[in-house]
Design a protein around this motif. Structure first.
Motif, PDB file in Angstrom:
ATOM      1  N   VAL A 175      -0.753 -12.659  -4.807  1.00 18.83           N
ATOM      2  CA  VAL A 175      -1.079 -11.835  -5.971  1.00 18.83           C
ATOM      3  C   VAL A 175      -2.371 -11.058  -5.731  1.00 18.83           C
ATOM      4  CG1 VAL A 175      -1.622 -11.871  -8.432  1.00 18.83           C
ATOM      5  CG2 VAL A 175       0.114 -13.425  -7.518  1.00 18.83           C
ATOM      6  N   LEU A 176      -3.401 -11.752  -5.234  1.00 21.98           N
ATOM      7  CA  LEU A 176      -4.706 -11.128  -5.003  1.00 21.98           C
ATOM      8  C   LEU A 176      -4.606  -9.959  -4.036  1.00 21.98           C
ATOM      9  CD1 LEU A 176      -7.852 -11.165  -5.208  1.00 21.98           C
ATOM     10  CD2 LEU A 176      -7.828 -12.774  -3.292  1.00 21.98           C
ATOM     11  N   GLN A 177      -3.952 -10.177  -2.899  1.00 23.25           N
ATOM     12  CA  GLN A 177      -3.926  -9.138  -1.873  1.00 23.25           C
ATOM     13  C   GLN A 177      -2.944  -8.017  -2.220  1.00 23.25           C
ATOM     14  OE1 GLN A 177      -6.269  -9.041   0.036  1.00 23.25           O
ATOM     15  NE2 GLN A 177      -7.000 -11.161   0.039  1.00 23.25           N
ATOM     16  N   SER A 178      -1.926  -8.290  -3.014  1.00 25.19           N
ATOM     17  CA  SER A 178      -1.064  -7.212  -3.499  1.00 25.19           C
ATOM     18  C   SER A 178      -1.863  -6.270  -4.390  1.00 25.19           C
ATOM     19  CB  SER A 178       0.135  -7.781  -4.265  1.00 25.19           C
ATOM     20  OG  SER A 178       0.985  -8.511  -3.410  1.00 25.19           O
ATOM     21  N   ALA A 179      -2.717  -6.841  -5.240  1.00 21.83           N
ATOM     22  CA  ALA A 179      -3.582  -6.008  -6.081  1.00 21.83           C
ATOM     23  C   ALA A 179      -4.571  -5.219  -5.229  1.00 21.83           C
ATOM     24  CB  ALA A 179      -4.320  -6.886  -7.095  1.00 21.83           C
ATOM     25  N   SER A 180      -5.137  -5.868  -4.213  1.00 21.26           N
ATOM     26  CA  SER A 180      -6.075  -5.166  -3.327  1.00 21.26           C
ATOM     27  C   SER A 180      -5.386  -4.058  -2.550  1.00 21.26           C
ATOM     28  CB  SER A 180      -6.726  -6.164  -2.361  1.00 21.26           C
ATOM     29  OG  SER A 180      -7.526  -7.097  -3.045  1.00 21.26           O
ATOM     30  N   ALA A 181      -4.161  -4.336  -2.102  1.00 23.44           N
ATOM     31  CA  ALA A 181      -3.418  -3.331  -1.347  1.00 23.44           C
ATOM     32  C   ALA A 181      -3.070  -2.133  -2.202  1.00 23.44           C
ATOM     33  CB  ALA A 181      -2.144  -3.950  -0.775  1.00 23.44           C
ATOM     34  N   ALA A 182      -2.876  -2.329  -3.497  1.00 23.29           N
ATOM     35  CA  ALA A 182      -2.570  -1.219  -4.388  1.00 23.29           C
ATOM     36  C   ALA A 182      -3.819  -0.428  -4.766  1.00 23.29           C
ATOM     37  CB  ALA A 182      -1.886  -1.737  -5.648  1.00 23.29           C
ATOM     38  N   THR A 229      -6.527   0.563  -2.895  1.00 26.62           N
ATOM     39  CA  THR A 229      -7.006   1.593  -1.968  1.00 26.62           C
ATOM     40  C   THR A 229      -6.222   2.897  -2.067  1.00 26.62           C
ATOM     41  OG1 THR A 229      -7.928  -0.008  -0.417  1.00 26.62           O
ATOM     42  CG2 THR A 229      -7.368   2.153   0.464  1.00 26.62           C
ATOM     43  N   PRO A 230      -4.879   2.923  -1.993  1.00 26.96           N
ATOM     44  CA  PRO A 230      -4.187   4.201  -2.109  1.00 26.96           C
ATOM     45  C   PRO A 230      -4.348   4.861  -3.475  1.00 26.96           C
ATOM     46  CG  PRO A 230      -2.605   2.394  -2.049  1.00 26.96           C
ATOM     47  CD  PRO A 230      -3.938   1.825  -1.698  1.00 26.96           C
ATOM     48  N   THR A 231      -4.484   4.048  -4.536  1.00 26.99           N
ATOM     49  CA  THR A 231      -4.725   4.622  -5.857  1.00 26.99           C
ATOM     50  C   THR A 231      -6.090   5.287  -5.897  1.00 26.99           C
ATOM     51  OG1 THR A 231      -3.369   2.866  -6.838  1.00 26.99           O
ATOM     52  CG2 THR A 231      -4.753   4.132  -8.326  1.00 26.99           C
ATOM     53  N   PHE A 232      -7.084   4.621  -5.313  1.00 23.34           N
ATOM     54  CA  PHE A 232      -8.425   5.194  -5.210  1.00 23.34           C
ATOM     55  C   PHE A 232      -8.401   6.500  -4.421  1.00 23.34           C
ATOM     56  CE2 PHE A 232     -12.106   5.571  -2.339  1.00 23.34           C
ATOM     57  CZ  PHE A 232     -13.138   5.724  -3.250  1.00 23.34           C
ATOM     58  N   GLN A 233      -7.708   6.496  -3.277  1.00 25.99           N
ATOM     59  CA  GLN A 233      -7.668   7.705  -2.446  1.00 25.99           C
ATOM     60  C   GLN A 233      -6.917   8.844  -3.122  1.00 25.99           C
ATOM     61  OE1 GLN A 233      -6.128   6.331   1.340  1.00 25.99           O
ATOM     62  NE2 GLN A 233      -8.160   5.786   2.074  1.00 25.99           N
ATOM     63  N   ALA A 234      -5.946   8.513  -3.971  1.00 28.24           N
ATOM     64  CA  ALA A 234      -5.216   9.559  -4.684  1.00 28.24           C
ATOM     65  C   ALA A 234      -6.087  10.270  -5.710  1.00 28.24           C
ATOM     66  CB  ALA A 234      -3.991   8.956  -5.372  1.00 28.24           C
ATOM     67  N   ALA A 272       0.814  -1.220   0.000  1.00 25.53           N
ATOM     68  CA  ALA A 272       0.000   0.000   0.000  1.00 25.53           C
ATOM     69  C   ALA A 272       0.848   1.271   0.000  1.00 25.53           C
ATOM     70  CB  ALA A 272      -0.970  -0.006   1.186  1.00 25.53           C
ATOM     71  N   PRO A 273       1.872   1.407   0.856  1.00 28.73           N
ATOM     72  CA  PRO A 273       2.692   2.621   0.780  1.00 28.73           C
ATOM     73  C   PRO A 273       3.438   2.755  -0.552  1.00 28.73           C
ATOM     74  CG  PRO A 273       3.005   1.515   2.885  1.00 28.73           C
ATOM     75  CD  PRO A 273       2.225   0.574   2.011  1.00 28.73           C
ATOM     76  N   LEU A 274       3.914   1.641  -1.100  1.00 22.23           N
ATOM     77  CA  LEU A 274       4.612   1.707  -2.390  1.00 22.23           C
ATOM     78  C   LEU A 274       3.655   2.131  -3.502  1.00 22.23           C
ATOM     79  CD1 LEU A 274       6.823  -1.512  -2.199  1.00 22.23           C
ATOM     80  CD2 LEU A 274       7.555   0.863  -1.918  1.00 22.23           C
ATOM     81  N   ALA A 275       2.435   1.591  -3.458  1.00 21.77           N
ATOM     82  CA  ALA A 275       1.449   1.980  -4.463  1.00 21.77           C
ATOM     83  C   ALA A 275       1.109   3.463  -4.336  1.00 21.77           C
ATOM     84  CB  ALA A 275       0.182   1.136  -4.305  1.00 21.77           C
ATOM     85  N   GLY A 276       1.013   3.947  -3.086  1.00 24.50           N
ATOM     86  CA  GLY A 276       0.764   5.369  -2.891  1.00 24.50           C
ATOM     87  C   GLY A 276       1.881   6.222  -3.459  1.00 24.50           C
ATOM     88  N   ALA A 277       3.111   5.754  -3.316  1.00 27.20           N
ATOM     89  CA  ALA A 277       4.249   6.504  -3.824  1.00 27.20           C
ATOM     90  C   ALA A 277       4.250   6.600  -5.339  1.00 27.20           C
ATOM     91  CB  ALA A 277       5.548   5.851  -3.344  1.00 27.20           C
ATOM     92  N   TRP A 278       3.628   5.608  -6.013  1.00 27.48           N
ATOM     93  CA  TRP A 278       3.600   5.591  -7.468  1.00 27.48           C
ATOM     94  C   TRP A 278       2.239   5.982  -8.031  1.00 27.48           C
ATOM     95  CZ3 TRP A 278       7.660   5.072 -10.714  1.00 27.48           C
ATOM     96  CH2 TRP A 278       8.867   4.663 -10.138  1.00 27.48           C
TER      97      TRP A 278
END
Length: 450
Positions: free
Chosen positions: A104-111, A113-118, A59-65
């Motif tokens: 794989v599933l939860q990595s996609a889910s974790a990415a 939420t922060p993309t949605f919030q961005a 999630a933090p890495l996805a937020g960073a990107w």
């Protein structure tokens, strides 16, 4: 806010995807029991630990990107990845395959939420709407694993649990279609590579410096300790220990979800009359009582009487969790400036899941090797520790204006109501949030701002 079409579609996409995640968790528990039998708790605990690792790290890495890729394409792609993985789950025959697909599933889910919030600040430019949208997103994420068992219980009553995976895949496809129907502008790329990471780290710094947020961390641990009993141990408890059916697993989980729903409907009025601290500590008390009741049942020996008694205990865990989680968005809003609010939400997302990351493996692996009594005793200790942190670190009157001294380097606009002291510093009082002008919490009447 919900009159805004793009936000309405995006929030609908998040809700559908979250319910899909919850249905997958229920079905995964039943699949683990089918593959591993008595070791299902350890298998499920490992799978959910993988989920939490993904949430804490990805999630933090996805937020960073989040500002580096086309956001609509990213959200749709993540939904398609999740749908593809869920479709494969009913066909696997080895435990290790569960772990790979869940990663794989939860990595996609974790990415997701922060993309949605961005996206939110671009489609909701009004600050009040944006703040409320963050709160709704936080609440929806927090309640993901608690409300979906109600739907799972209804479905398992008429179809095999394998069909839950099919329904979940369909949900992710619906989520993708809602994203496609939304107008999502591409992000403006920031000048540096570390801007978003800096904000995430700023959120952690705000948590560690703010007394009420340190208390919230303790409450997150109480929720994880109690909730992990429900999410990890229910399958083995119902099917192995009590020798009951798959549908009974879902109905016991549904009792937990019912407790959440009752609190979610009553909490807004409750919070109009009672402070968040009181409500949330009361929720922690309910959770501790429920864990102790479960522990008492595990030490009382056999008997059919245990099955009906579990329902109020599981419902109490849901109610206590709701009492802690429902006010969380309000606490986060009042603990941050508007510009730091996304960072604080991101920190809560990662830190709360870190508590689950601690609780899940304990609940799964220890229950398999040492039994429910030992496991729930350890979880009781964790919950007591978390409650103690919340009580001692969250002051009763932390929202009141706090007198404090600003030394040199503070923004002059912030000091218009301050009194100048003989040494040139300034003193005034107001409710505190950690920001550029308040780097630490007032102690002994003094705060160094720079």
């Amino acid at each position: 806010m919900f009159a805004q079409r793009d936000y309405r579609h995006l929030f609908g996409a998040q809700l559908v995807a979250l319910f899909g995640n919850g249905l997958t968790t229920v079905a995964l528990g039943l699949l683990a029991y089918q593959l591993a039998g008595p070791r299902a708790g350890a298998v499920l605990g490992t799978a959910l630990t993988i989920k939490m690792v993904a949430y804490v790290l990805i999630a933090p890495l996805a937020g960073a990107w989040a500002d580096r890729v086309p956001r609509r394409l990213a959200l749709v792609g993540l939904d398609l990845v999740r749908a593809s993985v869920v479709v494969l789950l009913p066909f696997i025959g080895q435990v290790w395959q569960i772990y790979v697909l869940i990663a794989v599933l939860q990595s996609a889910s974790a990415a997701f939420t922060p993309t949605f919030q961005a996206v939110l600040p671009d489609i909701l430019p009004d600050e009040r709407d944006y703040t409320r949208a963050l709160s709704y997103s936080q609440l929806a994420s927090s309640l993901e694993s608690l409300l979906s068992p109600l739907l799972a219980a209804a479905l398992i009553g008429v179809v095999s649990f394998h069909w839950l995976f099919t329904g979940t895949a369909a949900g992710f496809l619906i989520s993708a279609s809602l994203v496609v129907s939304s107008r999502i502008p591409d992000a403006v790329r920031r000048a540096t590579n570390t801007a978003v990471v800096d904000r995430i780290l700023a959120g952690v710094r705000i948590f560690t410096a703010t007394p009420r947020l340190r208390g919230l961390l303790g409450l997150n641990l109480v929720v994880a300790a109690a909730g992990s009993i429900v999410m990890v141990n229910t399958v083995n408890l119902v099917q192995q220990t009590l020798n009951r059916s798959e549908s009974d697993v879902a109905w016991l989980l549904a009792a937990n979800g019912l407790g959440v729903i009752i609190v979610a409907l009553s909490a807004p009025r409750l919070l109009e009359r009672i402070a968040e601290r009181t409500v949330m500590l009361g929720g922690a008390g309910v959770l501790l009582t429920a864990i102790l009741a479960a522990l008492a049942i595990s030490t009382a020996g056999g008997g059919d009487w245990r099955w009906p008694v579990l329902f109020p205990i599981w419902a109490a865990i849901g109610a206590g969790t709701g009492l802690v989680l429902t006010p969380t968005g309000r606490v986060l809003r009042r603990s941050s400036s508007a510009e730091d609010l996304p960072a604080v939400f991101a920190a809560q997302f990662s830190l709360s899941h870190a508590c689950w990351l601690l609780a899940y493996p304990i609940t799964g692996w220890l229950a398999t090797t040492a039994g429910f009594t030992t496991t729930w005793t350890v979880l009781t200790i964790l919950a007591v520790l978390g409650a103690s942190v919340a009580i001692t670190r969250w002051p009763r009157r932390d929202a009141e204006p706090l007198p404090h001294v600003h030394e040199f380097g503070t923004d002059p606009a912030h000091l218009t109501d301050a009194r100048v002291l003989p040494d040139g510093s300034h003193v005034h009082a107001h409710p505190i949030v950690i920001d550029a002008d308040h780097r630490s919490w007032p102690a002994a009447g003094k705060l160094v701002s720079r």
